[in-house]
Design an enzyme around this catalytic site. Structure first.
Site, PDB file in Angstrom:
ATOM      1  CB  CYS A 153      -2.835  -5.121   5.289  1.00 33.97           C
ATOM      2  SG  CYS A 153      -2.419  -2.945   5.738  1.00 33.97           S
ATOM      3  CD  GLN A 158      -4.010  -7.890  -1.114  1.00 28.94           C
ATOM      4  OE1 GLN A 158      -3.773  -6.779  -0.580  1.00 28.94           O
ATOM      5  NE2 GLN A 158      -3.288  -8.971  -0.895  1.00 28.94           N
ATOM      6  NE  ARG A 212      10.132  -4.575   3.356  1.00 33.15           N
ATOM      7  CZ  ARG A 212      10.958  -5.018   4.441  1.00 33.15           C
ATOM      8  NH1 ARG A 212      11.747  -4.006   5.019  1.00 33.15           N
ATOM      9  NH2 ARG A 212      11.138  -5.957   4.752  1.00 33.15           N
ATOM     10  CG  ASP A 228      13.341  -9.739   5.693  1.00 28.23           C
ATOM     11  OD1 ASP A 228      12.451  -8.686   5.619  1.00 28.23           O
ATOM     12  OD2 ASP A 228      13.892  -9.974   6.784  1.00 28.23           O
ATOM     13  CE  LYS A 242       1.912 -10.670   1.216  1.00 28.36           C
ATOM     14  NZ  LYS A 242       2.473  -9.273   1.154  1.00 28.36           N
ATOM     15  CG  ASN A 285       5.902 -11.570   0.874  1.00 33.41           C
ATOM     16  OD1 ASN A 285       5.232 -11.016   1.695  1.00 33.41           O
ATOM     17  ND2 ASN A 285       6.875 -10.959   0.095  1.00 33.41           N
ATOM     18  CD  GLN A 294      -3.200   0.658   0.246  1.00 36.11           C
ATOM     19  OE1 GLN A 294      -2.971  -0.453  -0.553  1.00 36.11           O
ATOM     20  NE2 GLN A 294      -3.966   1.483  -0.041  1.00 36.11           N
TER      21      GLN A 294
END
Length: 322
Positions: A101, A71, A227, A204, A142, A202, A12
């Protein structure tokens, strides 16, 4: 040959349509997921869906031809189902449900990771959405490993499967862990072993070595980048090449600069009336890029106090000429 798939995460305020467009043109991604569309008491009209997923008007693909998944986030099962049905009528072919989230404002409204305290509620939402959709429409979800702890991680994953989802992405942290390292990849393995649907790993993955390790530890074939892809825009391309037996070098700063200029122009075009948007988005991306490219920090320092598009464009073009 069936290569492992790479997914671009729904982050987001960070990975929006211009960033999806940019990263998929740089290459390597097979699928990307939109920022969540929050579902409350209304059924969203076409303009709202296109705001979050302009790719709906382009056969659910980015400019590069990469598939885009929409999503949804919310806690009211029937309203989630009605909205899922609506966006499918508008052309969506894959719905993803957000149970991960960590944002406080979202959790306070009983959305996202807060639902990981209630596996029965998760199953109800998934099942209600699944019943509302044609069988040909893919439904996935997710999740994180939990809210405050990991006690219900397996139960939540199983609830998602039992509700009828065909695929599950797991971010390997709880809500309270936020984005603090480490990500607990071994928990993804536990979840993968507890369900029969495909699990996407998912959390790192910032380098090719991280990618190799998360696959080894989790046992998952497919991986989602968040990221790491923003900080290292060619990471997916490097991984895709590796999966085909090739090692390619990272893009240099001089090779990244044209993409930065391209991104700024895309943001300007997205909302011509809102001059703050492209300026804020560029500075936000440079703040991420500087974690890998020190030159991004220097460019950020030059732009930090600027607010006018013309001034920023002048500096970017000057950088490109050098």
């Amino acid at each position: 040959m069936n290569f492992p798939r790479l997914h671009l995460a729904p982050m987001q305020g960070l990975i929006d349509a211009p960033m999806r467009d940019l990263l998929t043109r740089i290459g390597g991604f097979d699928v990307c997921v939109t920022e969540f569309v929050r579902i409350t008491h209304t059924v969203h009209g076409r303009s709202i869906w296109l705001k979050y997923m302009p790719e709906l008007a382009h056969t659910n693909q980015t400019q590069a031809g990469t598939a885009v998944v929409v999503q949804l986030l919310g806690s009211h099962a029937e309203n989630m189902a009605l909205n899922a049905k609506k966006v499918v009528e508008l052309g969506a072919t894959h719905i993803d449900l957000n149970f991960g989230c960590p944002a406080p404002t979202v959790n306070q409204h009983q959305g996202g990771a807060v639902l990981l305290q209630y596996p029965d509620k998760i199953e109800e939402i998934v099942a209600t959405v699944r019943r509302s959709l044609p069988a040909k429409i893919m439904l996935s979800a997710k999740m994180r490993l939990g809210y405050e702890n990991k006690n219900l991680a397996l139960a939540c994953a199983q609830a998602i499967e039992q509700g009828g989802a065909g695929e599950l992405t797991v971010h390997a942290r709880t809500k309270t862990e936020g984005y603090r390292p480490p990500a607990h990849w071994e928990w993804i393995a536990r979840i993968r072993q507890s369900v029969s649907i495909p699990v996407i790993a998912n959390g790192d993955v910032f380098t090719l070595a991280d990618y190799q390790q998360i696959r080894s530890v989790s046992g998952c074939k497919d991986v989602m980048l968040g990221r790491g892809a923003v900080q290292r825009p060619d990471l997916a391309r490097q991984i895709a090449a590796y999966n085909q037996g090739e090692i390619i070098p990272s893009l240099s700063w001089l090779e990244i600069l044209p993409w930065i200029n391209d991104f700024f122009n895309c943001c300007c075009n997205k909302d011509a009336a809102n001059h703050n948007y492209p300026v804020a988005r560029l500075k936000q991306w440079l703040a991420q890029l500087k974690l890998v490219y020190p030159q991004a920090g220097q460019l950020f320092a030059q732009l930090r106090t600027l607010t006018k598009i013309a001034d920023i464009r002048h500096i970017l073009l000057t950088q490109l000429k050098h």
